[in-house]
Design a protein around this motif. Structure first.
Motif, PDB file in Angstrom:
ATOM      1  N   THR A   1       0.826  -1.202   0.000  1.00 43.80           N
ATOM      2  CA  THR A   1       0.000   0.000   0.000  1.00 43.80           C
ATOM      3  C   THR A   1       0.864   1.257   0.000  1.00 43.80           C
ATOM      4  N   ILE A   2       0.228   2.379  -0.305  1.00 43.78           N
ATOM      5  CA  ILE A   2       0.916   3.667  -0.244  1.00 43.78           C
ATOM      6  C   ILE A   2       1.372   3.959   1.184  1.00 43.78           C
ATOM      7  N   ASP A   3       0.532   3.639   2.178  1.00 48.08           N
ATOM      8  CA  ASP A   3       0.925   3.856   3.580  1.00 48.08           C
ATOM      9  C   ASP A   3       2.187   3.074   3.927  1.00 48.08           C
ATOM     10  N   GLU A   4       2.238   1.817   3.481  1.00 48.19           N
ATOM     11  CA  GLU A   4       3.421   1.002   3.759  1.00 48.19           C
ATOM     12  C   GLU A   4       4.643   1.555   3.038  1.00 48.19           C
ATOM     13  N   LEU A   5       4.432   2.102   1.854  1.00 49.61           N
ATOM     14  CA  LEU A   5       5.539   2.724   1.125  1.00 49.61           C
ATOM     15  C   LEU A   5       6.103   3.895   1.923  1.00 49.61           C
ATOM     16  N   PHE A   6       5.224   4.752   2.462  1.00 52.51           N
ATOM     17  CA  PHE A   6       5.697   5.881   3.258  1.00 52.51           C
ATOM     18  C   PHE A   6       6.329   5.410   4.561  1.00 52.51           C
ATOM     19  N   ASP A   7       5.760   4.368   5.187  1.00 53.22           N
ATOM     20  CA  ASP A   7       6.359   3.825   6.411  1.00 53.22           C
ATOM     21  C   ASP A   7       7.808   3.417   6.171  1.00 53.22           C
ATOM     22  N   THR A   8       8.023   2.739   5.046  1.00 58.60           N
ATOM     23  CA  THR A   8       9.366   2.245   4.728  1.00 58.60           C
ATOM     24  C   THR A   8      10.284   3.382   4.326  1.00 58.60           C
ATOM     25  N   ALA A   9       9.739   4.329   3.556  1.00 55.17           N
ATOM     26  CA  ALA A   9      10.559   5.445   3.068  1.00 55.17           C
ATOM     27  C   ALA A   9      11.066   6.311   4.199  1.00 55.17           C
ATOM     28  N   GLN A  10      10.237   6.564   5.224  1.00 54.39           N
ATOM     29  CA  GLN A  10      10.671   7.459   6.285  1.00 54.39           C
ATOM     30  C   GLN A  10      11.785   6.843   7.128  1.00 54.39           C
ATOM     31  N   LEU A  11      11.877   5.535   7.140  1.00 55.13           N
ATOM     32  CA  LEU A  11      13.019   4.882   7.792  1.00 55.13           C
ATOM     33  C   LEU A  11      14.260   4.969   6.909  1.00 55.13           C
ATOM     34  N   LEU A  12      14.112   4.588   5.620  1.00 54.15           N
ATOM     35  CA  LEU A  12      15.264   4.525   4.731  1.00 54.15           C
ATOM     36  C   LEU A  12      15.861   5.897   4.450  1.00 54.15           C
ATOM     37  N   ALA A  13      15.009   6.933   4.421  1.00 52.00           N
ATOM     38  CA  ALA A  13      15.487   8.266   4.061  1.00 52.00           C
ATOM     39  C   ALA A  13      16.191   8.974   5.214  1.00 52.00           C
ATOM     40  N   TYR A  14      15.890   8.582   6.467  1.00 50.98           N
ATOM     41  CA  TYR A  14      16.385   9.387   7.590  1.00 50.98           C
ATOM     42  C   TYR A  14      17.203   8.610   8.609  1.00 50.98           C
ATOM     43  N   GLN A  15      17.268   7.286   8.460  1.00 50.13           N
ATOM     44  CA  GLN A  15      18.024   6.491   9.425  1.00 50.13           C
ATOM     45  C   GLN A  15      19.068   5.630   8.710  1.00 50.13           C
ATOM     46  N   PRO A  16      20.136   5.229   9.419  1.00 48.62           N
ATOM     47  CA  PRO A  16      21.117   4.325   8.800  1.00 48.62           C
ATOM     48  C   PRO A  16      20.471   2.975   8.490  1.00 48.62           C
ATOM     49  N   LEU A  17      21.059   2.265   7.552  1.00 52.48           N
ATOM     50  CA  LEU A  17      20.589   0.914   7.248  1.00 52.48           C
ATOM     51  C   LEU A  17      21.035  -0.040   8.354  1.00 52.48           C
ATOM     52  N   PRO A  18      20.207  -1.007   8.698  1.00 52.91           N
ATOM     53  CA  PRO A  18      20.625  -1.991   9.717  1.00 52.91           C
ATOM     54  C   PRO A  18      21.704  -2.910   9.155  1.00 52.91           C
ATOM     55  N   ARG A  19      22.620  -3.324  10.014  1.00 53.08           N
ATOM     56  CA  ARG A  19      23.664  -4.241   9.572  1.00 53.08           C
ATOM     57  C   ARG A  19      23.188  -5.688   9.587  1.00 53.08           C
ATOM     58  N   GLY A  20      22.136  -5.953  10.350  1.00 52.16           N
ATOM     59  CA  GLY A  20      21.636  -7.315  10.475  1.00 52.16           C
ATOM     60  C   GLY A  20      20.216  -7.303  10.987  1.00 52.16           C
ATOM     61  N   ASP A  21      19.771  -8.468  11.501  1.00 56.39           N
ATOM     62  CA  ASP A  21      18.371  -8.623  11.887  1.00 56.39           C
ATOM     63  C   ASP A  21      18.161  -8.716  13.396  1.00 56.39           C
ATOM     64  N   ARG A  22      19.157  -8.306  14.195  1.00 55.77           N
ATOM     65  CA  ARG A  22      19.051  -8.383  15.657  1.00 55.77           C
ATOM     66  C   ARG A  22      18.441  -7.083  16.188  1.00 55.77           C
ATOM     67  N   VAL A  23      17.300  -7.203  16.845  1.00 53.46           N
ATOM     68  CA  VAL A  23      16.513  -6.029  17.218  1.00 53.46           C
ATOM     69  C   VAL A  23      16.390  -5.941  18.734  1.00 53.46           C
ATOM     70  N   ALA A  24      16.633  -4.749  19.261  1.00 48.35           N
ATOM     71  CA  ALA A  24      16.380  -4.463  20.675  1.00 48.35           C
ATOM     72  C   ALA A  24      15.144  -3.582  20.777  1.00 48.35           C
ATOM     73  N   ILE A  25      14.372  -3.792  21.850  1.00 45.64           N
ATOM     74  CA  ILE A  25      13.125  -3.057  22.061  1.00 45.64           C
ATOM     75  C   ILE A  25      13.171  -2.450  23.454  1.00 45.64           C
ATOM     76  N   VAL A  26      12.850  -1.169  23.555  1.00 49.55           N
ATOM     77  CA  VAL A  26      12.872  -0.491  24.840  1.00 49.55           C
ATOM     78  C   VAL A  26      11.706   0.496  24.889  1.00 49.55           C
ATOM     79  N   GLY A  27      11.070   0.631  26.053  1.00 51.77           N
ATOM     80  CA  GLY A  27       9.961   1.573  26.144  1.00 51.77           C
ATOM     81  C   GLY A  27       9.327   1.594  27.496  1.00 51.77           C
ATOM     82  N   ASN A  28       8.228   2.337  27.590  1.00 51.49           N
ATOM     83  CA  ASN A  28       7.540   2.492  28.871  1.00 51.49           C
ATOM     84  C   ASN A  28       6.221   1.724  28.904  1.00 51.49           C
TER      85      ASN A  28
END
Length: 882
Positions: free
Chosen positions: A462-489
């Motif tokens: 979808t267009i929404d998914e395209l924008f979701d992906t674009a805002q990560l790729l355009a403004y953040q570094p690419l991940p080196r791998g698939d290991r994910v940490a999660i932190v929050g309240n």
């Protein structure tokens, strides 16, 4: 397409070109004439003109280049006399002449490519040329073409001789020139120094005034003109009766007049020397046959006069560079400056897409709406964005693909440098919108997914998914791998994020829950620790409305730590979507820059975007692969066999066993023989001929490969077992075995049954597929697909990408099979399909892969008259608008 982005029309010379040739020669300088004829040659005689315009298109061929009706270049070859009597020479002398005011545009190299292709078609294998040493430009054209050549200097003349067989270097040179020319043509459209709106209106709420008003309000930095039959100015912009009346040069014309008036306007633009057209007008191919004819005339007239066309039925184009500030669209919303280029084939989505970029804070570098995509296409934009320093991410909304093979080649190349994210509509219909000059897609949508993945394209739904992906790729570094940490309240949101990671194939850690009362002082050390951990490739933060801590303080902590991180940080910050103001990192111009933190309304959205980025990096890090050299290929013999079969069966034919064995043998593939039997005695005789152990099997539709139903009897060691198996088959079929079409075949070594197939798709061309055999696999649709040509890496990934692939590698302690041998069969079948477009369908079933080697036990091959492939090879030429 010429080096500067303009276009020219190449065609064979004709006898009625005599006056055109004389006029051309009169405008060539004396020096260029001397370089061509090695002597002063001020004018052409009548005899010269007749000889040059009357050729037999075999031993003598000449091509001319035109812009409008004016000839600007000519190339010709003359076959040399044979060295032996009775033989036909395979060598020709070549020479070309380009008008001085068009030299330096790359026309010589284009002429050489096309005359070389014509010569090869006529059995000529090499060119020779005599060139004066001072004629450096002509020498450079020959030397830079990439062909294998020899060079000698004698009697004051440089003698060049070169083979015409394309080499890896010559193809690379041709494609590099194609890339530069097509990129330059788009650059000219997006960076005009002057724009004329033709059809500008004094009435509010009209298309013409909307276009002009949007250009004015965006602050276009160049000169702006309106074309109106009566007005002297509109919205403060000077107006003229015709584009030809504008006193200054016009780079870009935006056309908003009724469809029936467009052709006349284009002719006026051609006379003015306009570089490019954006045709917003509708009423073309989307309206039916007459509209399609009107569209073809539009494109042919524009190209013949050196212009590219965006549209018709386009929503417009935009360039957010402050040095240009071009909003030649129907949207009053000018997208913010950003790092993503957007190509859309849908005008209807134009305003919604541009509004969404502003709402999310996602900036664009450039935007092009192609409308009917009669000329400028996504391929052209890929060529441009590949080297555009202002674009880091390419976004595509596609409704059709005019030249899929070229699209896949370009996307694969661009994706090595920049992510390409695409929405492809028609996921279930595979249709082509009315007005698009493109072939429909016949392959299933999962195959399109596989083909996009093969080229490194991130396909989203979808267009929404395209924008979701674009805002990560355009403004953040690419991940080196698939290991994910999660932190929050929020513990619950953290668990949702972890579940989403597992479902997406990522490797999440247990979430770090800071508690609902956590503050910025809690977030800062926790996030810093994860960003510094070498075992973490990406961090997702979840933040819901807190009970105590102000939002701004937490946002500041996230933004500060993410700004200089070398791994991506994503967040669900208060369920905001896009780049919230609190999480933006601004550059000197106040535009969101790298380090801005993208936010998502739910953890699943963030994880989905991250998973796309991870898979993209995995694709980019893999070896590019190579086209392997395959021994034992008899392409000419295969072509002759196919030609003879279709001559005998013009409507197409399904090959019998003997012809299947013969055709597959041309590509080094042994099809195991089968012997049809009519009764038990003929079965026994066949087994004696083949040698035990054997297989008795039914080949009728619905019975093939159904050992579970008793229609395949395996490993029959002797005559007694064969007779019992035949009796069982008779019992299953009520005594009449003939309908089952039984055959006897020698028993192969045990292994894993697989299926390899090819199909000729009208849009993508030949497609190869692979799956592990079995009813369950068929029911689940567990097939993988790739477009040709296939590299060794492509073949390996094709086999490993099906869900049942573990069966080939020793699943549950089973013996691993010879996957290397299977990969070779896939590569050989791919070569066959690429060479022979007449092979409409081919299926090898089963291909039994054993511990050592594999056996092709069954095949079905259907030939039909070859379709018109949309090729991505040969000399450079623009796609026909027809």
């Amino acid at each position: 397409m010429l080096r500067d982005g303009g276009t020219a029309h190449l065609r064979p010379i004709r006898p009625d070109d005599a006056e055109r040739l004389v006029a051309f020669y009169d405008r060539v300088s004396d020096q260029s004439k001397y370089f061509r004829f090695f002597t002063p040659y001020p004018r052409l005689s009548e005899r010269d003109v007749h000889r040059f315009t009357h050729v037999d298109y075999d031993d003598r061929v000449a091509l001319i280049a035109l812009i409008g009706e004016e000839m600007i270049g000519v190339v010709r070859y003359d076959r040399l006399p044979p060295t032996k009597e009775g033989e036909r020479s395979k060598t020709a002398e070549v020479a070309f002449l380009v008008r001085d005011d068009h030299q330096g545009r790359g026309l010589g190299s284009v002429l050489l490519e096309h005359i070389a292709a014509a010569a090869r078609e006529r059995g000529i294998q090499r060119f020779v040329a005599e060139v004066l040493p001072a004629n450096r430009r002509m020498i450079a054209v020959f030397e830079d073409a990439g062909y294998r050549q020899q060079r000698e200097f004698e009697d004051g003349v440089v003698h060049l001789e070169f083979d015409l067989e394309p080499t890896e270097t010559s193809v690379a040179v041709m494609r590099a020139r194609e890339h530069r020319a097509e990129a330059r043509s788009i650059e000219r459209l997006l960076t005009p120094r002057s724009v004329a709106v033709i059809g500008a209106s004094r009435s509010p709420h009209t298309i013409g005034q909307t276009l002009l008003r949007n250009l004015v309000q965006a602050g276009f930095t160049g000169r702006l003109y309106a074309v109106h039959p009566q007005a002297d100015e509109i919205l403060g912009v000077p107006a003229y009766r015709s584009v030809r009346d504008i006193p200054d040069p016009v780079d870009l014309a935006v056309i908003a007049v009724p469809a029936e008036a467009v052709e006349q306007v284009v002719a006026e633009c051609a006379a003015k020397g306009v570089h490019g057209l954006v045709v917003v007008s509708s009423g073309f191919a989307e309206t039916g046959p007459e509209g399609r004819r009107r569209q073809v005339r539009l494109v042919e007239l524009a190209r013949a006069n050196g212009m590219r066309v965006v549209g018709p039925n386009s929503f417009g184009i935009a360039n957010t560079d402050p040095a240009v500030a071009l909003n030649a669209t129907l949207s009053p919303i000018m997208p913010n400056r950003g790092r993503a280029g957007f190509f859309s084939q849908s005008g209807a989505l134009g305003i919604a897409i541009l509004a969404e970029t502003v709402r999310r804070g996602l900036g664009l570098s450039t935007w092009v709406s192609a409308g009917n995509r009669a000329d400028v296409s996504g391929n052209d934009l890929l060529q441009y964005w590949e080297d555009d320093a202002a674009t880091d991410v390419v976004l595509l909304y596609l409704e059709s693909i005019g030249n899929p093979r070229k699209f896949m080649r370009l996307a694969r190349r661009v994706s090595r440098r920049k992510p390409v994210v695409a929405v492809k509509s028609g996921r279930h219909t595979q249709g082509v919108p009315i007005g698009h000059a493109a072939q429909p897609v016949s392959i299933p949508d999962p195959a399109v997914d596989d083909l996009f993945r093969q080229a490194g394209i991130i396909r989203v739904a979808t267009i929404d998914e395209l924008f979701d992906t674009a805002q990560l790729l355009a403004y953040q570094p690419l991940p080196r791998g698939d290991r994910v940490a999660i932190v929050g309240n929020s513990d619950s949101l953290g668990l949702l994020a972890k579940d989403a990671c597992v479902s997406a194939g990522l490797r999440p850690r247990d979430p770090v829950d800071l508690g609902p009362t956590s503050t910025a002082d809690d977030f800062r050390p926790a996030l810093a620790k994860l960003l510094a951990d070498p075992e973490v490739d990406a961090v997702i933060t979840v933040f819901i409305p807190p009970l105590t801590s102000p939002n701004e303080e937490v946002a500041r902590a996230l933004a500060e730590l993410a700004a200089d991180a070398d791994k991506p940080v994503l967040t669900t910050f208060l369920a905001y979507e896009g780049l919230p103001a609190q999480l933006r990192r601004l550059d000197a111009g106040g535009v969101p820059a790298r380090g801005s933190v993208p936010s998502y309304p739910a953890p699943e959205n963030a994880v989905r975007a991250l998973a796309h980025a991870v898979r993209y990096v995995q694709w980019r890090d893999r070896p590019a692969g190579r086209l392997p050299e395959l021994a034992g290929i008899a392409e000419d013999r295969a072509r002759g066999l196919v030609r003879n079969l279709l001559a005998a069966h013009p409507g197409g034919v399904e090959l019998d066993q003997e012809r299947k064995e013969e055709l597959l043998a041309c590509y080094g593939i042994k099809l195991w023989p089968v012997v049809p039997v009519r009764d038990v005695e003929s079965a026994v005789a066949a087994a004696r001929e083949l040698g035990y152990p054997v297989v008795l099997k039914a080949t009728a539709e619905g019975m093939r490969h159904r050992s579970d139903l008793g229609f395949v009897q395996l490993d029959l060691a002797d005559e007694d077992e064969l007779r019992r198996a035949y009796a069982t088959l008779e019992q299953l079929l009520g005594g009449d075995v003939s309908a089952a079409r039984p055959v006897v075949q020698r028993m192969a070594a045990p292994g894993v049954a697989t299926v390899i197939g090819t199909v000729e798709d009208p849009a993508f061309g030949p497609i190869v597929s692979f799956g592990v055999g079995g009813v369950a696999t068929e029911l689940l649709g567990d097939r993988a697909y790739r477009i040709l040509p296939l590299t060794d890496v492509d073949a390996a990934e094709l086999i490993r990408s099906v869900k049942a692939a573990p069966l080939l590698f020793g699943h549950r302690g089973a013996e691993p099979v010879d996957v290397a041998a299977l990969e070779e069969v896939v590569l050989r079948i791919s070569r066959l399909a690429d060479d022979l477009p007449e092979v409409a369908e081919l299926e090898l079933d089963p291909v039994l892969v054993a511990r050592h080697g594999c056996a092709v036990l069954g095949a079905r091959i259907r030939l039909s008259p070859p379709p018109a492939r949309v090729l991505d090879e040969g000399p450079r030429a623009l796609r026909s608008p027809r």
